[in-house]
Write an enzyme that holds these catalytic residues in place. Structure first.
Site, PDB file in Angstrom:
ATOM      1  CD  GLU A 176      -2.557  -1.161   2.676  1.00 24.22           C
ATOM      2  OE1 GLU A 176      -3.680  -1.648   2.716  1.00 24.22           O
ATOM      3  OE2 GLU A 176      -1.954  -0.753   3.689  1.00 24.22           O
ATOM      4  CB  CYS A 193      -2.487  34.657  13.251  1.00 25.77           C
ATOM      5  SG  CYS A 193      -3.023  35.889  12.082  1.00 25.77           S
TER       6      CYS A 193
HETATM    7  N1  LLP Z   1      -1.226   1.643   4.678  1.00 21.64           N
HETATM    8  C1  LLP Z   1      -1.617   2.028   5.896  1.00 21.64           C
HETATM    9  C2  LLP Z   1      -2.454   1.149   6.687  1.00 21.64           C
HETATM   10  C3  LLP Z   1      -1.229   3.282   6.401  1.00 21.64           C
HETATM   11  O1  LLP Z   1      -1.621   3.632   7.616  1.00 21.64           O
HETATM   12  C4  LLP Z   1      -0.433   4.133   5.601  1.00 21.64           C
HETATM   13  C5  LLP Z   1      -0.036   5.458   6.085  1.00 21.64           C
HETATM   14  C6  LLP Z   1      -0.060   3.699   4.322  1.00 21.64           C
HETATM   15  C7  LLP Z   1      -0.470   2.450   3.896  1.00 21.64           C
HETATM   16  C8  LLP Z   1       0.748   4.548   3.376  1.00 21.64           C
HETATM   17  O2  LLP Z   1       2.019   4.836   3.840  1.00 21.64           O
HETATM   18  P1  LLP Z   1       3.045   5.647   2.888  1.00 21.64           P
HETATM   19  O3  LLP Z   1       3.444   4.738   1.743  1.00 21.64           O
HETATM   20  O4  LLP Z   1       2.352   6.840   2.409  1.00 21.64           O
HETATM   21  O5  LLP Z   1       4.180   5.954   3.774  1.00 21.64           O
HETATM   22  N2  LLP Z   1       0.729  12.277   7.629  1.00 21.64           N
HETATM   23  C9  LLP Z   1       2.015  11.618   7.756  1.00 21.64           C
HETATM   24  C10 LLP Z   1       1.996  10.220   7.213  1.00 21.64           C
HETATM   25  C11 LLP Z   1       0.946   9.341   7.856  1.00 21.64           C
HETATM   26  C12 LLP Z   1       0.915   7.964   7.261  1.00 21.64           C
HETATM   27  C13 LLP Z   1      -0.295   7.249   7.693  1.00 21.64           C
HETATM   28  N3  LLP Z   1      -0.453   5.934   7.171  1.00 21.64           N
HETATM   29  C14 LLP Z   1       3.083  12.464   7.076  1.00 21.64           C
HETATM   30  O6  LLP Z   1       2.759  13.522   6.560  1.00 21.64           O
HETATM   31  O7  LLP Z   1       4.244  12.106   7.071  1.00 21.64           O
END
Ligand code: LLP
Length: 442
Positions: A293, A364
């Site tokens: 994913e 702000c």
């Molecule tokens: N699968 C699940 C169950 C997840 O919780 C996540 C990310 C992904 C896949 C995808 O992960 P990626 O390949 O994008 O690393 N807002 C944070 C990142 C939160 C990620 C949450 N879950 C940031 O801006 O770094």
């Protein structure tokens, strides 16, 4: 800057993305503006899809749409023949609006609402990743009412501490996500699901965190999951059909990060696949259908954000602030994770940097920065700033803080640019406001 065919400095000394000069993008669409390079997104989707097909066989890439969710991105994923992961009714609705095939959707969430579960079943999502004890009961009830059997995965916590920011680690012992293998909670949940008539346990899911570069963490997680699958087969005779290993592959943001080409991500997968194959062979397990994913690595480097420079404030001996027309409302990642970014002046992209500045937002709030360590030529009011690697978790985490408008997003390809998210208006901001009669000004 991590240059590529579709992201480079052109002959006019301007930054160019997807064949579009960023100065022209500003003329046409204004700033702040999210810009997405369609070729890069597709390339990343294909690298994952084709590597699994070639080197593993049965599998499915699920784009983690929380990284960037809008109708067009689901349309692209559908065209590329991959699946998607959604984590809320809203993401699911957006995918359905794009005509995304529901059987290629995996629904996540650590506290899925009863209404979200009902909606997921109504849409006919292929898989739900169970991440709560009572959630299994809720899905059972809903499926029973509809007279269907829902395929589910169980989200397990294999106990792998990945090397990343604490807020985006997800498989350490103290986590709201997943059922712990070590503490027996995962096995208890297997029993609970197997006892249900309207749930079919297809396999397991784990996700160890995000922005992770160490291959060994992914490999270790895969091995631990296979160990658990083997234990479950021995005890309950259940041979898992699916293993979903989540996302989390790191991308380039700034100096300290590896600069990777799309093809490099095939290496992550190869390492993962070989650990998975070895471990399955060691336990005499059939190879499960492999799912991954990735979110950030598909859209992160595909996106840049364009801003126009406004106020400039120098505090001698302390710092120089270059203020832009965006900020934490379009990119809250510095505020949340002290995230690092790289930027340049897109209208003077060939000029060497000569000073270190902070890029300040217009909210702000003192902490409203894009970062404090940008090397830029001497910026002036009206210059065009491009911040790189903003395609993931920027638009999707944007807000209307201070009633600023969330910037629009455009998709660029072969020298053309089109909106995929239109600009908001002030009218949008007050659309859902209600003034009770007694407060109305006569
Ligand atoms: N699968 C699940 C169950 C997840 O919780 C996540 C990310 C992904 C896949 C995808 O992960 P990626 O390949 O994008 O690393 N807002 C944070 C990142 C939160 C990620 C949450 N879950 C940031 O801006 O770094």
């Amino acid at each position: 800057m991590n240059t590529r065919d579709t992201l480079k400095i052109n002959g006019a000394g301007h930054l160019e993305i997807g064949g579009m000069d960023c100065v022209a993008l500003r003329e046409k669409f204004g700033t702040p503006l999210y810009v997405f390079d369609e070729d890069y997104i597709r390339k990343m989707m294909r690298v994952y899809r084709d590597t699994i097909a070639r080197e593993y066989g049965d599998g499915l890439v699920l784009y983690a749409s929380k990284a960037f969710s809008c109708t067009a991105i689901y349309a692209i994923a559908a065209e590329e023949g991959i699946g998607v992961d959604v984590v809320s009714g809203g993401e699911l609705y957006t995918a359905m609006r794009a005509g995304f095939p529901a059987n290629k959707i995996c629904m996540h969430g650590n506290n899925k609402l009863p209404s979200e579960i009902a909606y997921a079943l109504e849409c006919g999502v292929g898989l739900i990743a169970v991440d709560g004890a009572s959630e299994a009961d809720l899905i059972e009830e809903e499926a029973a009412q509809r007279g269907t059997v829902q395929d589910v995965l169980l989200r397990i916590n294999p106990g792998v501490e990945a090397h990343t920011h604490a807020y985006i680690q997800t498989a350490k012992p103290d986590s709201k996500f997943g059922f712990s293998v070590a503490e027996g909670a995962a096995e208890e949940m297997v029993k609970r699901i197997l006892a249900k008539k309207h749930l079919r346990l297809k396999g397991f899911h784990c996700h160890i965190g995000s922005q992770i570069f160490e291959r060994k963490s992914f490999c270790l997680a895969a091995r631990k999951c296979v160990g658990f699958m083997s234990e479950i087969r021995q005890k309950y005779g259940l041979e898992a059909d699916i293993l979903n290993l989540g996302g989390g592959f790191g991308i380039w943001y700034s100096e300290g990060d590896a600069q990777a080409a799309p093809e490099t991500y095939a290496d992550y997968l190869r390492a993962l696949i070989s650990s998975l194959k070895e471990e399955c062979a060691a336990h005499g397990l059939k190879l499960p259908r492999l799912m991954i994913e990735p979110g950030r690595s598909i859209v992160g480097e595909a996106g840049i954000t364009l801003y126009t420079v406004g106020e400039i404030k120098e505090i001698p001996g302390v710092r120089k602030y270059v203020a832009i027309d965006g900020g934490m409302f379009d990119n809250p990642r510095y505020c949340l994770y002290q995230a690092k970014y790289t930027a340049l002046l897109a209208n003077r992209a060939a000029e060497p940097p000569c000073e270190r500045v902070a890029l300040a937002g217009k909210c702000c709030e003192s902490g409203d920065l894009i970062g404090t360590d940008f090397n830029l030529p001497k910026a002036e009011r009206g210059d065009l700033v491009a911040v790189f690697s903003t395609g993931a978790y920027n638009y999707s985490m944007a807000s209307n803080y201070n009633r600023n408008l969330i910037p629009p997003a455009v998709l660029v390809k072969d020298g053309g640019a089109e909106y995929i998210v239109k600009p908001q208006s002030f009218e949008d901001l007050v659309r859902n406001d209600v003034v009770p009669d007694r407060l109305r000004r006569k």
